[in-house]
Motif scaffolding. Structure first.
Motif, PDB file in Angstrom:
ATOM      1  N   LEU A  91       0.833  -1.193   0.000  1.00 55.16           N
ATOM      2  CA  LEU A  91       0.000   0.000   0.000  1.00 55.16           C
ATOM      3  C   LEU A  91       0.872   1.248   0.000  1.00 55.16           C
ATOM      4  O   LEU A  91       1.744   1.411   0.850  1.00 55.16           O
ATOM      5  N   GLY A  92       0.644   2.124  -0.985  1.00 54.80           N
ATOM      6  CA  GLY A  92       1.383   3.384  -1.059  1.00 54.80           C
ATOM      7  C   GLY A  92       2.723   3.292  -1.736  1.00 54.80           C
ATOM      8  O   GLY A  92       3.412   4.311  -1.879  1.00 54.80           O
ATOM      9  N   ALA A  93       3.169   2.101  -2.140  1.00 59.98           N
ATOM     10  CA  ALA A  93       4.481   1.941  -2.767  1.00 59.98           C
ATOM     11  C   ALA A  93       4.379   2.161  -4.275  1.00 59.98           C
ATOM     12  O   ALA A  93       3.302   2.093  -4.873  1.00 59.98           O
ATOM     13  N   PHE A  94       5.520   2.440  -4.888  1.00 61.64           N
ATOM     14  CA  PHE A  94       5.581   2.676  -6.323  1.00 61.64           C
ATOM     15  C   PHE A  94       5.922   1.388  -7.053  1.00 61.64           C
ATOM     16  O   PHE A  94       6.660   0.545  -6.547  1.00 61.64           O
ATOM     17  N   GLY A  95       5.408   1.256  -8.255  1.00 66.72           N
ATOM     18  CA  GLY A  95       5.865   0.197  -9.132  1.00 66.72           C
ATOM     19  C   GLY A  95       7.285   0.486  -9.596  1.00 66.72           C
ATOM     20  O   GLY A  95       7.777   1.623  -9.538  1.00 66.72           O
ATOM     21  N   GLY A  96       7.973  -0.530 -10.049  1.00 67.70           N
ATOM     22  CA  GLY A  96       9.347  -0.358 -10.509  1.00 67.70           C
ATOM     23  C   GLY A  96       9.440   0.552 -11.723  1.00 67.70           C
ATOM     24  O   GLY A  96       8.522   0.630 -12.542  1.00 67.70           O
ATOM     25  N   SER A  97      10.565   1.250 -11.844  1.00 66.60           N
ATOM     26  CA  SER A  97      10.795   2.170 -12.958  1.00 66.60           C
ATOM     27  C   SER A  97      11.596   1.485 -14.056  1.00 66.60           C
ATOM     28  O   SER A  97      12.358   0.549 -13.808  1.00 66.60           O
ATOM     29  N   VAL A  98      11.429   1.978 -15.280  1.00 64.95           N
ATOM     30  CA  VAL A  98      12.259   1.579 -16.411  1.00 64.95           C
ATOM     31  C   VAL A  98      13.054   2.805 -16.827  1.00 64.95           C
ATOM     32  O   VAL A  98      12.473   3.823 -17.204  1.00 64.95           O
ATOM     33  N   VAL A  99      14.362   2.736 -16.721  1.00 68.28           N
ATOM     34  CA  VAL A  99      15.225   3.875 -17.025  1.00 68.28           C
ATOM     35  C   VAL A  99      16.148   3.493 -18.172  1.00 68.28           C
ATOM     36  O   VAL A  99      16.873   2.494 -18.084  1.00 68.28           O
ATOM     37  N   ILE A 100      16.086   4.254 -19.251  1.00 70.17           N
ATOM     38  CA  ILE A 100      16.981   4.050 -20.389  1.00 70.17           C
ATOM     39  C   ILE A 100      17.736   5.359 -20.593  1.00 70.17           C
ATOM     40  O   ILE A 100      17.132   6.390 -20.897  1.00 70.17           O
ATOM     41  N   VAL A 101      19.022   5.351 -20.402  1.00 66.66           N
ATOM     42  CA  VAL A 101      19.834   6.556 -20.473  1.00 66.66           C
ATOM     43  C   VAL A 101      20.998   6.320 -21.420  1.00 66.66           C
ATOM     44  O   VAL A 101      21.697   5.305 -21.308  1.00 66.66           O
TER      45      VAL A 101
END
Length: 359
Positions: A91-101
């Motif tokens: 509850l209240g947590a973020f889903g994982g991010s996808v970072v392409i740099v």
């Protein structure tokens, strides 16, 4: 904890190359080639393991690349590549991010690496699509989508942002559609387009240009339509007298307001009639010549203006509504004029306008 497994080639000598490593499944003549799965184990109470794929650092050469590609297929659709971040049920947590740099260039004259995203070509049909969208908010707001260039350093220019569709050789070129979604309960979303400001006292602010398409060798150039369906107000120009609004070409207005505040009025009618050539007789001092002009739609309260296609000299014209649809035009030779005047043959233009008080 269970034991670790390490598979690696040996280090190279002072001037040699370290050994390579290859993980592959075998070839298949008629069936499906073997699956390769790289995964960490699941956990019931802690964090699951991390998977890292990286190349080594190169102190005197070029850093190694990473290539992920799907093999070609002669039948059916090409294989896909899927990168999906993890789901969180807390509850209240973020889903994982996808970072392409893309890679950074640390030298003083270097250029950062480019990030290129392109869909596949269609050799005999339609090319693939590119879709960039934020996540849906099932119980709240959907996510934002930001497309921007980075700030520049001292003495440089920030990057340009281009949104264009491709040229069409045989069909219709693709359009650009920028729209805000509808709202069922709140306010409708806004669209704001603004050019850049400048803090340089010797430079001008950026310009905003809206240009319709040019029909090169075609029938008609495109149109620029602003607020033609639902706009309650179309506000153009600054609200001060030091700004200008320049309109070129033919300007058509169904109605428009003239003046400000309690002294203003809304122009609701503009009628113009041009007569046939008229020969005005010789006019002695204090003499007049009058004739009537039929103006369909003119009313008794209209404002009447008269103009003549030739020079009037010291004569002058007046016009007034005789009754609905009929204007009396009079040419005057004033009493102080001692000359007898003969006007050349010309045409008269009668203009009838009306105003409603601005409420």
């Amino acid at each position: 904890s269970s034991g670790s497994v390490s598979i690696s080639s040996a280090d190279a000598g002072v001037s040699g190359v370290s050994g390579g490593m290859m993980l592959a499944t075998g070839l298949a003549s008629f069936g499906v080639s073997g699956l390769m799965d790289i995964a960490t184990g699941s956990t019931s109470a802690g964090d699951s393991g991390y998977v890292g794929i990286s190349t080594g650092t190169a102190s005197g050469g070029t850093g190694g690349g990473i290539s992920m590609s799907v093999g070609s297929g002669t039948n059916g659709a090409g294989g896909g590549i899927s990168l999906v971040a993890g789901i969180s049920s807390e509850l209240g947590a973020f889903g994982g991010s996808v970072v392409i740099v893309a890679g950074k260039s640390s030298s003083s004259s270097g250029t950062g690496g480019a990030l290129i995203m392109a869909a596949g070509d269609g050799s005999g049909s339609t090319g693939g699509s590119v879709a960039i969208s934020s996540g849906a908010g099932v119980g709240s707001s959907s996510g934002d989508t930001a497309l921007s260039t980075a700030d520049s350093g001292n003495g440089g220019s920030s990057g340009q942002l281009d949104i264009t569709t491709g040229m069409s050789l045989g069909g219709t070129a693709g359009g650009v559609n920028i729209a805000v979604g509808s709202s069922f309960y709140g306010l409708g979303g806004d669209i704001s387009v603004s050019a850049g400001s400048t803090f340089d006292g010797s430079s001008a602010g950026g310009s905003l240009t809206l240009e319709a398409g040019h029909a090169i060798g075609g029938l008609e150039n495109g149109q620029v339509n602003i607020g033609v369906k639902h706009a309650a107000t179309v506000d153009i120009g600054r609200h001060t007298d030091d700004g200008k609004v320049i309109a070129n070409g033919l300007v058509e207005a169904f109605s428009f307001k003239v003046g400000r505040h309690k002294h203003s009025g809304v122009k609701t009618k503009h009628l113009k009639i041009t007569t046939a050539p008229i020969e005005v007789p010789l006019l002695y001092p204090s003499a007049t010549f009058s004739f009537d002009v039929y103006v369909p739609g003119a009313a008794s309260e209209d404002v009447v203006q008269i103009s003549f296609s030739k020079s009037l000299g010291r004569l002058y014209t007046t016009g007034h509504m005789l009754d609905d649809h009929r204007v009396r035009v009079t040419v005057h030779n004033p009493g102080h004029n001692v000359a007898v005047v003969q006007l050349p043959t010309g045409v008269f233009t009668v203009t009838c306008t009306s105003y409603n008080a601005d409420t």
